[in-house]
Design an enzyme around this catalytic site. Structure first.
Site, PDB file in Angstrom:
ATOM      1  CB  CYS A  50      -0.949   0.006   1.203  1.00 20.41           C
ATOM      2  SG  CYS A  50      -0.106  -0.104   2.785  1.00 20.41           S
ATOM      3  CB  SER A 109       6.802   0.064   7.740  1.00 21.28           C
ATOM      4  OG  SER A 109       7.173  -1.207   7.269  1.00 21.28           O
ATOM      5  CB  ALA A 190     -11.542 -11.946   1.346  1.00 22.33           C
ATOM      6  N   GLY A 191      -8.333 -10.198   1.220  1.00 26.46           N
ATOM      7  CA  GLY A 191      -6.905 -10.452   1.082  1.00 26.46           C
ATOM      8  C   GLY A 191      -6.216 -10.426   2.435  1.00 26.46           C
ATOM      9  CB  SER A 192      -2.615 -10.544   3.357  1.00 25.82           C
ATOM     10  OG  SER A 192      -2.194  -9.414   2.612  1.00 25.82           O
TER      11      SER A 192
END
EC number: 1.2.1.70
Length: 451
Positions: A50, A109, A190-192
């Site tokens: 992302c 991150s 419904a991904g990680s």
């Protein structure tokens, strides 16, 4: 061959550019395939999250590699090269390894210390392996990267330096996990990342969990594992009025929830309903930014998280992780440099074995009266002498080659023993190890070392 990474992240580019440059799964696959089709690259892995898009490649030409990888990122992201270039960073060899290890440990991150990046790196490697765009070099690098990331999280308190992007976002949205108890939650995707969000919401005590996904089967599997219920993707807007918290993270290239849909849901909410909290973790965004202007809704998206994370406190353990990264980069580089000389050492020992065999055959012709026992004793003695003469130099040259600047020892060995270059290349082809002598070269002075 040498490691090269070209990419952009929340550190080098504004969210608006990252959003436009985000790659779909199909685009990632085509990018990897086109990278291997390009002359400078032999292996490739794309890491898209992302807040970053990075293309890792094993190349034989630095400048050609930078130009080719930059162009491919532009073509497959749809962002013009002239517009994209100012935000790109480039890392080469040891600096590229350092960048990837740092990212795996959560140092790069948006929220320092978050562990989600490890799963994303693992997925990136698995995706490239499925497409057969990796070989020994990148497989070794990414497997070691995962080990380094796990070591950092197990040996330090880096997890305390920040939270996962999901937890951080929910805290920004609601003011704390305690504020979620008894609420009704809708998770889109419904991904990680969506799965992590759903699990986090359940742990926080939501009264109801609804999962929507384009593939209903995946939504049903996730919902069943957490005691929730699944709905078809087309029913997302119908579920909005009953939701108190919405978390969306899909791979859609367009908006999933626009301003009009959210405004209509607000009108259908019962009187006295709490503010509708919406967390958009997608890149590009799932929820229309214009929702910020609606009364009765609070939206937190990637852009908000980027600004908030810049002020997040840093834990003392960050320094410990940086030391781990530095040590691991040095060890990885030394191992790679030592491996680089292995084909030359193997070629040398093969040449010595051939010389021994030839001389023993010549001796057989000159001394035909030797019996089998005598021949065996002579053969063993000659081979033992050669092995002893070669043992110390070959062990020492591997040690020296592992040090910075040690790449020249392979050339010296080949020159001193007049080794056949084709023989060395043949050994290298069987299991070519990656090079690891590093430089830090950026797109320009402003971007050197960024990312």
């Amino acid at each position: 061959m040498s490691l090269l990474v070209v990419g952009l992240s929340h550190r080098s580019a504004p969210v608006s550019v990252l959003e436009r440059a985000a790659l779909t799964e199909d685009a990632k696959a085509k990018l990897l395939q086109d990278t291997l089709a390009a002359e400078p690259a032999a292996e490739a892995v794309v890491l898209g999250t992302c807040n970053r898009i990075e293309l890792y490649a094993d190349v034989d030409k630095f400048h050609a590699g930078v130009a080719e990888l930059s162009t491919l990122l532009s073509v497959h992201s749809g962002v013009g090269l002239d517009e994209l270039t100012p935000y790109l960073y480039v890392h080469y060899e040891d600096r590229a390894v350092h960048h990837l290890f740092s990212a795996a440990c959560g140092l790069d991150s948006m929220v320092v210390g978050e562990g989600q990046i490890l799963g994303q790196i693992k997925d990136a490697l698995g995706f490239a392996q499925e497409l057969h765009t990796t070989g020994r070099s990148l497989n070794d690098l990414f497997q070691q990267t995962l080990r380094v990331g796990k070591r950092a999280h197990s040996e330090t308190g880096i997890d305390k330096a920040g939270q996962s992007l999901v937890t951080f976002g929910l805290d920004r949205l609601t003011g704390g996990a305690g504020e979620l108890a008894g609420k009704r939650a809708l998770v889109v995707g419904a991904g990680s990342m969506s799965s992590l969000a759903a699990a986090t919401l359940v742990r926080a005590g939501v009264a109801e969990l609804v999962v929507a996904n384009r593939t209903l089967e995946r939504a049903a599997h996730l919902a069943a594992s957490l005691g929730g219920r699944a709905v078809p993707f087309a029913e997302v807007t119908a579920e909005l009025p009953a939701a108190d918290v919405v978390v969306s993270c899909t791979g859609a290239t367009g908006l999933v929830l626009d301003r009009d849909a959210v405004a209509a849901a607000l009108r259908d909410r019962p009187a006295g309903a709490p503010v509708l909290g919406m967390l958009d973790l997608a890149m590009p965004r799932d929820i229309d930014g214009a929702v910020h202007d609606l009364a009765g809704v609070r939206l937190v998206d990637i852009e908000d998280l980027a600004a908030a994370a810049a002020d997040a406190p840093m834990a003392a353990d960050v320094d410990a992780v940086r030391r781990i990264v530095a040590d691991e980069v040095a060890a990885f580089g030394a191992a790679q440099r030592a491996q680089r000389i292995t084909p030359t050492v193997v070629a040398l020992r093969t040449m010595a074995a051939d010389v021994v065999s030839s001389e023993l055959a010549r001796l057989d012709g000159r001394l035909p009266g030797l019996d089998g026992k005598q021949r065996a004793e002579i053969s063993q003695t000659v081979r033992r002498v050669v092995d002893k003469l070669l043992h110390a130099p070959t062990v020492r040259v591997k040690q020296l080659a592992g040090e910075p600047g040690g790449a020249g020892y392979a050339d010296a060995l080949r020159e001193l023993f007049d080794l056949d270059p084709q023989a060395v290349a043949a050994v290298s082809h069987v299991g070519r190890p990656d090079a690891g002598v590093g430089h830090d070269l950026g797109m320009n002075d402003a971007n050197r070392g960024r990312g």
